[in-house]
Write a protein that holds these residues in place. Structure first.
Motif, PDB file in Angstrom:
ATOM      1  N   SER A 159       0.792   1.146 -51.558  1.00 56.19           N
ATOM      2  CA  SER A 159       2.019   0.918 -50.791  1.00 56.19           C
ATOM      3  C   SER A 159       2.506  -0.513 -50.977  1.00 56.19           C
ATOM      4  O   SER A 159       3.682  -0.766 -51.223  1.00 56.19           O
ATOM      5  CB  SER A 159       1.743   1.204 -49.310  1.00 56.19           C
ATOM      6  N   GLU A 160       1.589  -1.473 -50.824  1.00 50.18           N
ATOM      7  CA  GLU A 160       1.988  -2.885 -50.975  1.00 50.18           C
ATOM      8  C   GLU A 160       0.748  -3.763 -51.142  1.00 50.18           C
ATOM      9  O   GLU A 160      -0.348  -3.423 -50.692  1.00 50.18           O
ATOM     10  CB  GLU A 160       2.811  -3.351 -49.761  1.00 50.18           C
ATOM     11  N   ILE A 161       0.977  -4.896 -51.822  1.00 51.66           N
ATOM     12  CA  ILE A 161      -0.056  -5.934 -51.942  1.00 51.66           C
ATOM     13  C   ILE A 161       0.629  -7.235 -51.534  1.00 51.66           C
ATOM     14  O   ILE A 161       1.695  -7.573 -52.073  1.00 51.66           O
ATOM     15  CB  ILE A 161      -0.590  -6.045 -53.387  1.00 51.66           C
ATOM     16  N   PHE A 162       0.045  -7.930 -50.569  1.00 50.18           N
ATOM     17  CA  PHE A 162       0.704  -9.153 -50.102  1.00 50.18           C
ATOM     18  C   PHE A 162      -0.320 -10.149 -49.595  1.00 50.18           C
ATOM     19  O   PHE A 162      -1.469  -9.798 -49.309  1.00 50.18           O
ATOM     20  CB  PHE A 162       1.736  -8.832 -49.006  1.00 50.18           C
ATOM     21  N   TYR A 163       0.124 -11.387 -49.486  1.00 47.77           N
ATOM     22  CA  TYR A 163      -0.745 -12.485 -49.038  1.00 47.77           C
ATOM     23  C   TYR A 163      -0.259 -12.918 -47.662  1.00 47.77           C
ATOM     24  O   TYR A 163       0.923 -13.243 -47.489  1.00 47.77           O
ATOM     25  CB  TYR A 163      -0.622 -13.628 -50.036  1.00 47.77           C
ATOM     26  N   SER A 164      -1.142 -12.861 -46.677  1.00 54.65           N
ATOM     27  CA  SER A 164      -0.734 -13.232 -45.326  1.00 54.65           C
ATOM     28  C   SER A 164      -1.945 -13.761 -44.559  1.00 54.65           C
ATOM     29  O   SER A 164      -2.946 -14.159 -45.149  1.00 54.65           O
ATOM     30  CB  SER A 164      -0.111 -12.014 -44.619  1.00 54.65           C
ATOM     31  N   ILE A 165      -1.823 -13.740 -43.244  1.00 56.32           N
ATOM     32  CA  ILE A 165      -2.885 -14.198 -42.348  1.00 56.32           C
ATOM     33  C   ILE A 165      -3.442 -12.961 -41.642  1.00 56.32           C
ATOM     34  O   ILE A 165      -2.662 -12.149 -41.159  1.00 56.32           O
ATOM     35  CB  ILE A 165      -2.273 -15.150 -41.277  1.00 56.32           C
ATOM     36  N   GLN A 166      -4.745 -12.826 -41.615  1.00 50.86           N
ATOM     37  CA  GLN A 166      -5.320 -11.697 -40.868  1.00 50.86           C
ATOM     38  C   GLN A 166      -4.941 -11.844 -39.392  1.00 50.86           C
ATOM     39  O   GLN A 166      -5.157 -12.902 -38.795  1.00 50.86           O
ATOM     40  CB  GLN A 166      -6.848 -11.673 -41.052  1.00 50.86           C
ATOM     41  N   GLY A 167      -4.361 -10.791 -38.836  1.00 52.02           N
ATOM     42  CA  GLY A 167      -3.853 -10.891 -37.465  1.00 52.02           C
ATOM     43  C   GLY A 167      -4.746 -10.265 -36.412  1.00 52.02           C
ATOM     44  O   GLY A 167      -4.493 -10.411 -35.222  1.00 52.02           O
ATOM     45  N   GLU A 168      -5.793  -9.546 -36.844  1.00 47.80           N
ATOM     46  CA  GLU A 168      -6.583  -8.789 -35.870  1.00 47.80           C
ATOM     47  C   GLU A 168      -8.083  -8.966 -36.129  1.00 47.80           C
ATOM     48  O   GLU A 168      -8.517  -9.015 -37.277  1.00 47.80           O
ATOM     49  CB  GLU A 168      -6.252  -7.289 -35.990  1.00 47.80           C
ATOM     50  N   GLY A 169      -8.844  -9.058 -35.044  1.00 53.23           N
ATOM     51  CA  GLY A 169     -10.298  -8.995 -35.172  1.00 53.23           C
ATOM     52  C   GLY A 169     -10.975 -10.325 -35.441  1.00 53.23           C
ATOM     53  O   GLY A 169     -10.387 -11.395 -35.298  1.00 53.23           O
ATOM     54  N   GLU A 170     -12.258 -10.236 -35.855  1.00 48.60           N
ATOM     55  CA  GLU A 170     -13.130 -11.415 -35.995  1.00 48.60           C
ATOM     56  C   GLU A 170     -12.577 -12.453 -36.965  1.00 48.60           C
ATOM     57  O   GLU A 170     -12.887 -13.626 -36.847  1.00 48.60           O
ATOM     58  CB  GLU A 170     -14.515 -10.982 -36.498  1.00 48.60           C
ATOM     59  N   LEU A 171     -11.824 -12.015 -37.949  1.00 47.19           N
ATOM     60  CA  LEU A 171     -11.320 -12.951 -38.966  1.00 47.19           C
ATOM     61  C   LEU A 171      -9.858 -13.344 -38.720  1.00 47.19           C
ATOM     62  O   LEU A 171      -9.176 -13.800 -39.638  1.00 47.19           O
ATOM     63  CB  LEU A 171     -11.497 -12.344 -40.360  1.00 47.19           C
ATOM     64  N   THR A 172      -9.409 -13.199 -37.496  1.00 52.58           N
ATOM     65  CA  THR A 172      -8.027 -13.576 -37.162  1.00 52.58           C
ATOM     66  C   THR A 172      -7.735 -14.994 -37.632  1.00 52.58           C
ATOM     67  O   THR A 172      -8.533 -15.908 -37.401  1.00 52.58           O
ATOM     68  CB  THR A 172      -7.805 -13.479 -35.636  1.00 52.58           C
ATOM     69  N   PHE A 214      -3.851  -8.636 -48.760  1.00 51.47           N
ATOM     70  CA  PHE A 214      -3.926  -7.273 -48.224  1.00 51.47           C
ATOM     71  C   PHE A 214      -3.536  -6.289 -49.319  1.00 51.47           C
ATOM     72  O   PHE A 214      -2.480  -6.443 -49.937  1.00 51.47           O
ATOM     73  CB  PHE A 214      -2.980  -7.104 -47.025  1.00 51.47           C
ATOM     74  N   ILE A 215      -4.404  -5.312 -49.534  1.00 53.77           N
ATOM     75  CA  ILE A 215      -4.077  -4.217 -50.458  1.00 53.77           C
ATOM     76  C   ILE A 215      -3.932  -2.970 -49.595  1.00 53.77           C
ATOM     77  O   ILE A 215      -4.913  -2.496 -49.019  1.00 53.77           O
ATOM     78  CB  ILE A 215      -5.189  -4.007 -51.509  1.00 53.77           C
ATOM     79  N   ARG A 216      -2.694  -2.505 -49.472  1.00 57.47           N
ATOM     80  CA  ARG A 216      -2.453  -1.336 -48.614  1.00 57.47           C
ATOM     81  C   ARG A 216      -2.320  -0.081 -49.475  1.00 57.47           C
ATOM     82  O   ARG A 216      -1.350   0.044 -50.235  1.00 57.47           O
ATOM     83  CB  ARG A 216      -1.183  -1.520 -47.769  1.00 57.47           C
ATOM     84  N   THR A 217      -3.309   0.808 -49.376  1.00 54.39           N
ATOM     85  CA  THR A 217      -3.211   2.078 -50.088  1.00 54.39           C
ATOM     86  C   THR A 217      -2.267   2.996 -49.308  1.00 54.39           C
ATOM     87  O   THR A 217      -2.089   2.839 -48.103  1.00 54.39           O
ATOM     88  CB  THR A 217      -4.597   2.738 -50.217  1.00 54.39           C
ATOM     89  N   SER A 218      -1.694   3.951 -50.011  1.00 51.08           N
ATOM     90  CA  SER A 218      -0.746   4.858 -49.361  1.00 51.08           C
ATOM     91  C   SER A 218      -1.373   6.237 -49.242  1.00 51.08           C
ATOM     92  O   SER A 218      -1.978   6.741 -50.184  1.00 51.08           O
ATOM     93  CB  SER A 218       0.548   4.916 -50.179  1.00 51.08           C
ATOM     94  N   GLY A 219      -1.232   6.836 -48.060  1.00 52.96           N
ATOM     95  CA  GLY A 219      -1.833   8.140 -47.790  1.00 52.96           C
ATOM     96  C   GLY A 219      -2.875   8.013 -46.696  1.00 52.96           C
ATOM     97  O   GLY A 219      -3.586   7.018 -46.632  1.00 52.96           O
ATOM     98  N   CYS A 220      -2.917   9.034 -45.820  1.00 49.77           N
ATOM     99  CA  CYS A 220      -3.862   8.998 -44.709  1.00 49.77           C
ATOM    100  C   CYS A 220      -4.226  10.433 -44.330  1.00 49.77           C
ATOM    101  O   CYS A 220      -3.398  11.336 -44.465  1.00 49.77           O
ATOM    102  CB  CYS A 220      -3.245   8.273 -43.517  1.00 49.77           C
ATOM    103  N   ASN A 221      -5.459  10.611 -43.873  1.00 49.19           N
ATOM    104  CA  ASN A 221      -5.895  11.950 -43.460  1.00 49.19           C
ATOM    105  C   ASN A 221      -5.619  12.208 -41.973  1.00 49.19           C
ATOM    106  O   ASN A 221      -5.881  13.284 -41.473  1.00 49.19           O
ATOM    107  CB  ASN A 221      -7.384  12.157 -43.769  1.00 49.19           C
ATOM    108  N   LEU A 222      -5.098  11.191 -41.238  1.00 52.68           N
ATOM    109  CA  LEU A 222      -4.744  11.362 -39.828  1.00 52.68           C
ATOM    110  C   LEU A 222      -3.233  11.182 -39.657  1.00 52.68           C
ATOM    111  O   LEU A 222      -2.546  10.799 -40.611  1.00 52.68           O
ATOM    112  CB  LEU A 222      -5.502  10.346 -38.965  1.00 52.68           C
ATOM    113  N   ARG A 223      -2.752  11.446 -38.449  1.00 52.45           N
ATOM    114  CA  ARG A 223      -1.318  11.272 -38.154  1.00 52.45           C
ATOM    115  C   ARG A 223      -1.176  10.742 -36.732  1.00 52.45           C
ATOM    116  O   ARG A 223      -0.738  11.464 -35.828  1.00 52.45           O
ATOM    117  CB  ARG A 223      -0.561  12.613 -38.286  1.00 52.45           C
ATOM    118  N   CYS A 224      -1.547   9.481 -36.523  1.00 54.36           N
ATOM    119  CA  CYS A 224      -1.503   8.923 -35.167  1.00 54.36           C
ATOM    120  C   CYS A 224      -0.048   8.834 -34.688  1.00 54.36           C
ATOM    121  O   CYS A 224       0.839   8.424 -35.454  1.00 54.36           O
ATOM    122  CB  CYS A 224      -2.130   7.542 -35.162  1.00 54.36           C
TER     123      CYS A 224
END
Ligand code: SF4
Length: 230
Positions: free
Chosen positions: A4-17, A23-33
């Motif tokens: 879906s996208e590859i980009f350089y940013s700041i981790q916004g969530e969790g221990e490494l905030t 970020f390498i965002r793959t496209s496709g998911c087995n859930l539908r939240c």
């Protein structure tokens, strides 16, 4: 791989905030939240096919040691294990952000950021009956969660809509073995606007005070809003 996208940013969530990361965002998911904040990588997957060489070439353009494999559901992406192995070979720190419905099977990973989905994620029964059934069958995979937490450094990041979610979280923690240190449990407010996050913060902070869990902010919303590439 369908990316879906590859980009350089700041981790916004969790221990490494706060950690600069690719970020390498793959496209496709087995859930539908129902509240998914990346529908372009789940409900309506968009992107382009990229070879391992192309992906690594893009990653190397940025001066980051930390790489985050995210989605969609990165563990469902064809070639994810080869990508993780290539990143490990280049000395990258690999975080995998996953809903923990697919077993790791030995994948290279330095931080498993597990976000098992709660009842509050189920899609609307009237509008998406078939998907709701599939979602509800899939989202709870205790054996898979155990394989992750027994074999990798991990954090458990729950998307919380309100104080009522705590019973389900505690039930799941017991189901997974009950020995999970509370500081590994992160409560993150559901919402993609600053206003929505603010509205849920007080209840979550109180739950953290009471149970020893960690409050997990969404710094990317604060810094950039709910926009792609951040
Ligand atoms: S698991 Fe993640 S990417 Fe998939 S639908 Fe849920 S929130 Fe969206």
């Amino acid at each position: 791989m369908f990316i879906s996208e590859i980009f350089y940013s700041i981790q916004g969530e969790g221990e490494l905030t706060g950690t600069p990361s690719v970020f390498i965002r793959t496209s496709g998911c087995n859930l539908r939240c129902n509240w998914c904040d990346t529908p372009y990588a789940s409900w309506r997957p968009e992107g382009a096919e990229k070879s391992l060489g192309e992906i690594m070439g893009e990653v190397e353009k940025f001066p980051a040691r930390h790489v985050v494999l995210t989605g969609g559901e990165p563990m469902a992406a064809k070639g994810i294990r080869e990508l993780a192995a290539a990143l490990r070979e280049r000395g990258k720190h690999i975080t995998i952000e996953t809903a923990a419905t697919i077993a790791p099977g030995g994948i290279a990973c330095d931080l498993a950021s597990l976000s098992p989905k709660l009842r509050n994620s189920a899609p609307d029964a009237e509008l998406f009956g078939a998907w709701r059934e599939r979602h509800e069958k899939l989202r709870r995979q205790p054996e898979v969660v155990r394989e992750w937490i027994e074999n990798y450094p991990f954090q458990l990041k729950f998307v919380v809509a309100g104080a009522g979610d705590i019973k389900e979280i505690q039930l799941l923690l017991r189901e997974w073995g009950g020995k999970i240190p509370p500081e590994k449990v992160l409560l993150m407010p559901e919402g993609t606007t600053i206003e929505a996050l603010r509205a849920r913060e007080p209840a979550l902070v109180e739950l953290c005070r009471r149970h020893g869990y960690r409050y997990c902010h969404r710094l990317q919303i604060e810094l950039f809003g709910n926009t792609r590439g951040t």
